[in-house]
Design a protein around this motif. Structure first.
Motif, PDB file in Angstrom:
ATOM      1  N   LYS A   1      16.655   0.023  -1.228  1.00  0.00           N
ATOM      2  CA  LYS A   1      17.431  -0.681  -0.203  1.00  0.00           C
ATOM      3  C   LYS A   1      17.735  -2.122  -0.644  1.00  0.00           C
ATOM      4  O   LYS A   1      18.828  -2.640  -0.432  1.00  0.00           O
ATOM      5  CB  LYS A   1      16.649  -0.738   1.114  1.00  0.00           C
TER       6      LYS A   1
ATOM      7  N   GLY B   1      13.019  -3.289   7.512  1.00  0.00           N
ATOM      8  CA  GLY B   1      13.517  -1.922   7.413  1.00  0.00           C
ATOM      9  C   GLY B   1      13.632  -1.367   8.819  1.00  0.00           C
ATOM     10  O   GLY B   1      12.696  -1.435   9.604  1.00  0.00           O
ATOM     11  N   VAL B   2      14.818  -0.855   9.139  1.00  0.00           N
ATOM     12  CA  VAL B   2      15.031  -0.416  10.518  1.00  0.00           C
ATOM     13  C   VAL B   2      15.489   1.042  10.594  1.00  0.00           C
ATOM     14  O   VAL B   2      16.143   1.447  11.543  1.00  0.00           O
ATOM     15  CB  VAL B   2      16.044  -1.339  11.240  1.00  0.00           C
TER      16      VAL B   2
ATOM     17  N   ARG C   1       1.684   7.258  -7.790  1.00  0.00           N
ATOM     18  CA  ARG C   1       2.091   8.305  -6.841  1.00  0.00           C
ATOM     19  C   ARG C   1       3.032   9.286  -7.551  1.00  0.00           C
ATOM     20  O   ARG C   1       4.084   8.881  -8.057  1.00  0.00           O
ATOM     21  CB  ARG C   1       2.795   7.675  -5.636  1.00  0.00           C
TER      22      ARG C   1
ATOM     23  N   SER D   1       3.774   2.551   2.631  1.00  0.00           N
ATOM     24  CA  SER D   1       4.306   1.423   3.390  1.00  0.00           C
ATOM     25  C   SER D   1       5.837   1.435   3.423  1.00  0.00           C
ATOM     26  O   SER D   1       6.447   0.831   4.306  1.00  0.00           O
ATOM     27  CB  SER D   1       3.817   0.107   2.774  1.00  0.00           C
ATOM     28  N   GLY D   2       6.429   2.134   2.467  1.00  0.00           N
ATOM     29  CA  GLY D   2       7.892   2.156   2.406  1.00  0.00           C
ATOM     30  C   GLY D   2       8.391   1.347   1.224  1.00  0.00           C
ATOM     31  O   GLY D   2       9.526   0.899   1.182  1.00  0.00           O
ATOM     32  N   LYS D   3       7.530   1.194   0.241  1.00  0.00           N
ATOM     33  CA  LYS D   3       7.830   0.331  -0.907  1.00  0.00           C
ATOM     34  C   LYS D   3       8.968   0.879  -1.764  1.00  0.00           C
ATOM     35  O   LYS D   3       9.896   0.132  -2.102  1.00  0.00           O
ATOM     36  CB  LYS D   3       6.550   0.201  -1.757  1.00  0.00           C
TER      37      LYS D   3
ATOM     38  N   LEU E   1       0.832  -1.197   0.000  1.00  0.00           N
ATOM     39  CA  LEU E   1       0.000   0.000   0.000  1.00  0.00           C
ATOM     40  C   LEU E   1       0.870   1.251   0.000  1.00  0.00           C
ATOM     41  O   LEU E   1       2.056   1.183   0.311  1.00  0.00           O
ATOM     42  CB  LEU E   1      -0.923  -0.003   1.221  1.00  0.00           C
ATOM     43  N   GLN E   2       0.238   2.363  -0.349  1.00  0.00           N
ATOM     44  CA  GLN E   2       0.984   3.609  -0.398  1.00  0.00           C
ATOM     45  C   GLN E   2       1.484   3.980   1.004  1.00  0.00           C
ATOM     46  O   GLN E   2       0.753   3.818   1.977  1.00  0.00           O
ATOM     47  CB  GLN E   2       0.070   4.705  -0.919  1.00  0.00           C
TER      48      GLN E   2
ATOM     49  N   ASP F   1      11.926   0.415  13.365  1.00  0.00           N
ATOM     50  CA  ASP F   1      12.644   1.291  14.286  1.00  0.00           C
ATOM     51  C   ASP F   1      11.713   2.249  15.017  1.00  0.00           C
ATOM     52  O   ASP F   1      12.035   2.738  16.080  1.00  0.00           O
ATOM     53  CB  ASP F   1      13.699   2.103  13.518  1.00  0.00           C
TER      54      ASP F   1
ATOM     55  N   THR G   1       8.715  -2.798   7.214  1.00  0.00           N
ATOM     56  CA  THR G   1       9.477  -1.558   7.348  1.00  0.00           C
ATOM     57  C   THR G   1       9.161  -0.864   8.668  1.00  0.00           C
ATOM     58  O   THR G   1       8.202  -1.203   9.353  1.00  0.00           O
ATOM     59  CB  THR G   1       9.113  -0.581   6.220  1.00  0.00           C
ATOM     60  N   LYS G   2       9.958   0.105   8.966  1.00  0.00           N
ATOM     61  CA  LYS G   2       9.752   1.029  10.093  1.00  0.00           C
ATOM     62  C   LYS G   2       9.706   0.319  11.440  1.00  0.00           C
ATOM     63  O   LYS G   2       9.014   0.743  12.351  1.00  0.00           O
ATOM     64  CB  LYS G   2       8.480   1.861   9.863  1.00  0.00           C
TER      65      LYS G   2
HETATM   66  P1  GDP Z   1       5.775   4.046  -0.650  1.00  0.00           P
HETATM   67  O1  GDP Z   1       4.605   4.966  -0.840  1.00  0.00           O
HETATM   68  O2  GDP Z   1       5.323   2.741  -0.167  1.00  0.00           O
HETATM   69  O3  GDP Z   1       6.653   3.960  -1.818  1.00  0.00           O
HETATM   70  O4  GDP Z   1       6.606   4.639   0.608  1.00  0.00           O
HETATM   71  P2  GDP Z   1       8.028   5.346   0.682  1.00  0.00           P
HETATM   72  O5  GDP Z   1       9.094   4.429   0.253  1.00  0.00           O
HETATM   73  O6  GDP Z   1       7.977   6.674   0.048  1.00  0.00           O
HETATM   74  O7  GDP Z   1       8.154   5.503   2.272  1.00  0.00           O
HETATM   75  C1  GDP Z   1       7.288   6.281   3.043  1.00  0.00           C
HETATM   76  C2  GDP Z   1       8.074   6.905   4.201  1.00  0.00           C
HETATM   77  O8  GDP Z   1       8.521   5.918   5.073  1.00  0.00           O
HETATM   78  C3  GDP Z   1       9.310   7.650   3.741  1.00  0.00           C
HETATM   79  O9  GDP Z   1       9.410   8.864   4.465  1.00  0.00           O
HETATM   80  C4  GDP Z   1      10.452   6.732   4.103  1.00  0.00           C
HETATM   81  O10 GDP Z   1      11.637   7.408   4.396  1.00  0.00           O
HETATM   82  C5  GDP Z   1       9.905   6.076   5.337  1.00  0.00           C
HETATM   83  N1  GDP Z   1      10.485   4.736   5.576  1.00  0.00           N
HETATM   84  C6  GDP Z   1      10.528   3.671   4.750  1.00  0.00           C
HETATM   85  N2  GDP Z   1      11.106   2.613   5.353  1.00  0.00           N
HETATM   86  C7  GDP Z   1      11.441   3.024   6.606  1.00  0.00           C
HETATM   87  C8  GDP Z   1      12.052   2.378   7.734  1.00  0.00           C
HETATM   88  O11 GDP Z   1      12.407   1.195   7.744  1.00  0.00           O
HETATM   89  N3  GDP Z   1      12.218   3.144   8.861  1.00  0.00           N
HETATM   90  C9  GDP Z   1      11.821   4.447   8.915  1.00  0.00           C
HETATM   91  N4  GDP Z   1      12.016   5.098  10.061  1.00  0.00           N
HETATM   92  N5  GDP Z   1      11.230   5.059   7.878  1.00  0.00           N
HETATM   93  C10 GDP Z   1      11.049   4.371   6.738  1.00  0.00           C
END
Ligand code: GDP
Length: 440
Positions: free
Chosen positions: A116, A268-269, A137, A108-110, A105-106, A245, A242-243
């Motif tokens: 990475k 993802g940390v 996006r 999510s950190g994709k 999903l949007q 941390d 992800t996230k």
């Molecule tokens: P997408 O819409 O799924 O492509 O999401 P993004 O890759 O743009 O990530 C959304 C936000 O989450 C961004 O600000 C990233 O920097 C942050 N992010 C992604 N992975 C991690 C992680 O493992 N840890 C932290 N703290 N932030 C993360």
């Protein structure tokens, strides 16, 4: 540290255990209560936590510590093993040329994880390239391009082209020579029909070896619904969480995903490209428990096994009789679920040097063990030492004598043969079996 709070609480519980004078039922109950609290605070499902607590209590009171292990270490080992059960083994990532499709999903950190992941493979010596197929996006294209430039990862994208399928097709052609091709696809706010259709189309064009789903750890237990939904639509081969941390709900996400049977592949940390790890459950849990020496604890168990129960000498000379096999099986059973300890045993080094042993070999449950004992009891000494003697008529005789079916007898013989072949491979000079036994 990742999931610091959970780590602190778990470590607190174990400290109590280490500090207590005697390991009795009361101590175990107290420690289990602390562990329960810690896991529930990390959003792990109540049912999972209760089931696990029960098992820890039962095992701690009933199971005998393996030779050379004191009762405290024994309980710690049980906690460790039960946490492993909850969190799952993790996906197997092969370092070979492959195509990977990223879904999620949007937010999510994709996109971040795409870069990475490319970086991860690049560091392992594989040439990686990414394809920007997230045309939904607005910022995705530039975000990925910038990240790739920073990391020196090849990038393919077509700014302004809304056709994600066409971009994928073109990208795969352009990046044909690359070992690793990662397709970043579009997300939506929810798993809606449009998204599913696009994923399915890209899936059909890219024919990826892996479909990795990216999940924000912050959603905790809800990870399970999301993983199920994506799995039902495109089939997930691994999950990237992800996230980790920045959330107190990491335990919930990890355990919920594990329950869906979609293995966790990476975590993802943090925000930088370095903050990304291949998910290895044993290491993750060791760290969580603050036990750098947990590995040595495992090794200790393995050593006591090898000395007492496994005839290493005979194995090294290639003499692996049914008797040896029985001893080994018995020893493995004593140690707990086979799967968990297979990496500690000489015959369990699945995956090393291409000597992967099949799953069925490890399914020797205690029920089967009982059958095996009956079967072997009906064999002559000579047959045990040289199972090749056992042909059709002897199988019938052994089957009658043991009360097991001829299929069971054949299965046992097959099992023995596979193990023997595997051991021969290890003896080939390339591997030192004793050294490998020391390896966790
Ligand atoms: P997408 O819409 O799924 O492509 O999401 P993004 O890759 O743009 O990530 C959304 C936000 O989450 C961004 O600000 C990233 O920097 C942050 N992010 C992604 N992975 C991690 C992680 O493992 N840890 C932290 N703290 N932030 C993360």
């Amino acid at each position: 540290m990742v999931m610091e709070k959970l780590g602190d609480s778990l470590q607190g519980a174990l400290k109590k255990l280490i500090g207590s004078g005697r390991i009795d039922e009361r101590t175990v109950n107290e420690v289990v209560k602390d562990i329960q609290r810690a896991l529930l605070q990390a959003d792990v499902n109540v049912k999972l936590v209760m089931g696990m607590s029960q098992r820890i209590k039962e095992r701690a009171m009933k199971e005998e510590p393996p030779a050379g292990m004191n009762p405290r270490e024994h309980v710690i080992r049980i906690v460790y093993q039960e946490l492993m059960e909850i969190i799952g083994k993790g996906a197997e990532i092969q370092l070979k040329p492959q195509t990977i499709m990223m879904v999620g999903l949007q937010g999510s950190g994709k996109t971040t994880s795409t870069a990475k992941l490319a970086r991860y493979f690049q560091r392992k010596g594989l040439k990686a390239g990414v394809i920007a197929a997230d045309t939904f996006r607005p910022g995705a294209y530039h975000q990925l391009k910038t990240l790739c430039e920073k990391l020196n990862v090849a990038f393919y994208g077509e700014e302004g082209n809304p056709d994600a399928i066409e971009i994928t097709r073109n990208g795969l052609k352009v990046l044909d020579k690359y070992d690793i091709k990662i397709v970043d696809t579009a997300g939506r706010h929810a798993l809606e029909a449009e998204l599913i259709e696009e994923m399915e189309q890209i899936n059909a064009v890219a024919k990826p070896d892996h479909r990795f789903m990216v999940l924000d750890a912050g959603i905790g237990q809800q990870a399970s619904q999301q993983a199920h939904a994506f799995n039902d639509s495109v089939g997930i081969t691994g999950v990237i969480i992800t996230k980790l941390d920045g959330t107190a709900k990491g335990g919930g996400a990890l355990s919920a995903v594990s329950e869906t049977k979609a293995p966790i592949a990476f975590i993802g940390v943090g925000e930088t490209p370095e903050d990304f790890e291949k998910f290895e459950a044993d290491r993750f849990i060791s760290r969580l428990l603050g036990m750098g020496d947990l590995k040595s604890l495992m090794e200790k168990a393995e050593e006591s096994l090898s000395e007492e129960d496994v005839n290493v000498e005979a194995l090294m000379q290639g003499r692996f009789t049914l008797k040896d096999m029985y001893k080994q099986l018995e020893a493995m059973n004593k140690m707990g679920p086979l799967k968990q300890i297979m990496s500690m045993l000489p015959m369990g080094m699945g995956g090393m040097g291409g000597m992967k042993l099949s799953d069925e070999m490890f399914q020797a449950t205690s029920d089967k063990m009982k059958n095996y004992k009956f079967i072997m009891d009906s064999m002559t000494e000579q047959e045990m030492i040289d199972p090749k003697l056992i042909g059709g008529s002897r199988i019938k005789r052994i089957s009658r004598g043991s009360g097991c079916s001829p299929e069971d007898v054949r299965e046992l013989l097959k099992y023995h043969k596979t193990m023997q072949t595997a051991l021969k491979g290890f003896r080939g000079g390339k591997f030192n079996i004793q050294k490998m036994m020391k390896k966790k």
